[in-house]
Write a protein that holds these residues in place. Structure first.
Motif, mmCIF file in Angstrom:
data_model
loop_
_atom_site.group_PDB
_atom_site.id
_atom_site.type_symbol
_atom_site.label_atom_id
_atom_site.label_comp_id
_atom_site.label_asym_id
_atom_site.label_seq_id
_atom_site.Cartn_x
_atom_site.Cartn_y
_atom_site.Cartn_z
ATOM 1 N N GLN A 1 -146.064 12.377 -83.122
ATOM 2 C CA GLN A 1 -147.095 13.410 -83.049
ATOM 3 C C GLN A 1 -148.127 13.104 -81.966
ATOM 4 O O GLN A 1 -148.507 13.993 -81.202
ATOM 5 C CB GLN A 1 -147.797 13.543 -84.394
ATOM 6 C CG GLN A 1 -148.860 14.618 -84.418
ATOM 7 C CD GLN A 1 -149.510 14.735 -85.786
ATOM 8 O OE1 GLN A 1 -149.252 13.951 -86.690
ATOM 9 N NE2 GLN A 1 -150.359 15.724 -85.933
ATOM 10 N N SER A 2 -148.563 11.853 -81.875
ATOM 11 C CA SER A 2 -149.633 11.497 -80.935
ATOM 12 C C SER A 2 -149.147 11.182 -79.523
ATOM 13 O O SER A 2 -149.851 11.430 -78.552
ATOM 14 C CB SER A 2 -150.391 10.277 -81.462
ATOM 15 O OG SER A 2 -150.944 10.541 -82.721
ATOM 16 N N PHE A 3 -147.961 10.600 -79.419
ATOM 17 C CA PHE A 3 -147.450 10.151 -78.122
ATOM 18 C C PHE A 3 -145.980 10.536 -77.958
ATOM 19 O O PHE A 3 -145.098 9.663 -77.926
ATOM 20 C CB PHE A 3 -147.622 8.630 -77.985
ATOM 21 C CG PHE A 3 -149.040 8.189 -78.094
ATOM 22 C CD1 PHE A 3 -149.903 8.295 -77.020
ATOM 23 C CD2 PHE A 3 -149.531 7.699 -79.301
ATOM 24 C CE1 PHE A 3 -151.227 7.922 -77.121
ATOM 25 C CE2 PHE A 3 -150.848 7.311 -79.421
ATOM 26 C CZ PHE A 3 -151.704 7.420 -78.334
ATOM 27 N N PRO A 4 -145.698 11.823 -77.841
ATOM 28 C CA PRO A 4 -144.289 12.257 -77.753
ATOM 29 C C PRO A 4 -143.544 11.687 -76.551
ATOM 30 O O PRO A 4 -142.322 11.597 -76.572
ATOM 31 C CB PRO A 4 -144.380 13.784 -77.680
ATOM 32 C CG PRO A 4 -145.792 14.089 -77.319
ATOM 33 C CD PRO A 4 -146.630 12.937 -77.768
ATOM 34 N N ASP A 5 -144.263 11.243 -75.525
ATOM 35 C CA ASP A 5 -143.600 10.659 -74.353
ATOM 36 C C ASP A 5 -142.977 9.289 -74.657
ATOM 37 O O ASP A 5 -142.136 8.815 -73.901
ATOM 38 C CB ASP A 5 -144.574 10.545 -73.179
ATOM 39 C CG ASP A 5 -145.797 9.685 -73.498
ATOM 40 O OD1 ASP A 5 -146.397 9.899 -74.572
ATOM 41 O OD2 ASP A 5 -146.148 8.818 -72.679
ATOM 42 N N LEU A 6 -143.348 8.670 -75.777
ATOM 43 C CA LEU A 6 -142.766 7.381 -76.167
ATOM 44 C C LEU A 6 -141.463 7.540 -76.937
ATOM 45 O O LEU A 6 -140.792 6.557 -77.226
ATOM 46 C CB LEU A 6 -143.748 6.587 -77.040
ATOM 47 C CG LEU A 6 -145.073 6.185 -76.419
ATOM 48 C CD1 LEU A 6 -145.900 5.398 -77.427
ATOM 49 C CD2 LEU A 6 -144.862 5.387 -75.149
#
Length: 182
Positions: free
Chosen positions: A143-148
Motif C-alpha cells: 500500500q505505501s511503497f508499491p514500487d518495492l
C-alpha cells in the motif's frame, strides 16, 4: 548513486526481547534504498500469495504446519524451511546482514504457532545478525511503497497457458471426440 543511510539503532523493539527489532514499511523502504546495507527479507506468506506478488529480492519460507512444528521443536533450522534459492542466499549471508521477516499483515508477534513467529524466535536465539519484524507486513508495504513489490501477471500467464491447449471441436458423437483426446 548516493543514498541516505538508515539508522537501525533507532528502530524500537516491541516484541519483548531486545534481540528483535520492529520495522515500519517506511524504515524498510529506507533500508532497501540504502546500498550500503546488506539485507535478507524472509516472506512467510503462503506460496501462492508469494508467487502472485512479493517484495523484490525476498526469500519465500514454506508455511506448512508440519514444518512449523519441526521448527518449533528444534527439529528443523530456518534454512531448511526456505526455498532452495533462498537457502543458498541465506547461508551465504554476511555477519552484518540485516534479516527482516514478514507475513501478510501482522502488527504484533502474538501467534506462537505461525511461521513468522517461529522464524523470528529461532533467528533471535541463534543469529548474530540483526533480526527485524516488519510491522504491518506485506500489505502495508504494498500500500505505501508499491514500487518495492514484484507482481506476477497471473491473468496473462494463465491466458497464455490456456491458449496453448488444444481445442476439441464441438460434436454430438463421442466417437468424434475420442481421437482429439490423445
Amino acid at each position: 548513486m548516493a543514498s541516505s543511510t538508515c539508522d537501525i539503532t533507532s528502530m524500537s523493539s516491541h516484541t519483548g526481547t531486545s534481540r528483535i527489532g520492529v520495522l515500519s514499511p517506511s524504515e524498510l523502504n529506507c533500508l532497501i534504498k540504502d546500498e550500503q546495507k546488506k539485507m535478507i527479507i524472509i516472506d512467510t506468506r503462503p506460496g501462492l500469495e508469494y508467487d502472485i506478488s512479493h517484495i523484490h529480492n525476498s526469500i519465500r519460507a514454506a508455511t506448512g504446519s508440519f514444518l512449523i512444528r519441526r521448527l518449533k521443536r528444534g527439529k528443523a533450522t530456518v534454512a531448511e524451511v526456505l526455498s532452495d534459492s533462498g537457502r543458498v542466499i541465506f547461508e551465504a549471508r554476511s555477519p552484518d546482514s540485516i534479516i527482516v521477516v514478514l507475513d501478510n499483515s501482522s502488527t504484533k508477534l502474538i501467534d506462537v504457532d505461525s511461521m513468522l513467529y517461529q522464524i523470528i524466535v529461532k533467528l533471535s536465539e541463534s543469529e548474530k545478525n540483526s533480526v527485524f519484524f516488519l510491522c504491518g507486513g506485506f500489505s502495508a508495504v504494498k500500500q505505501s511503497f508499491p514500487d518495492l513489490v514484484f507482481k506476477t501477471d497471473i491473468v496473462h500467464t494463465l491466458g497464455h497457458q490456456l491458449r496453448q491447449q488444444p481445442v476439441i471441436p464441438e460434436t454430438s458423437s463421442i466417437s468424434q471426440i475420442l481421437p482429439n483426446l490423445f
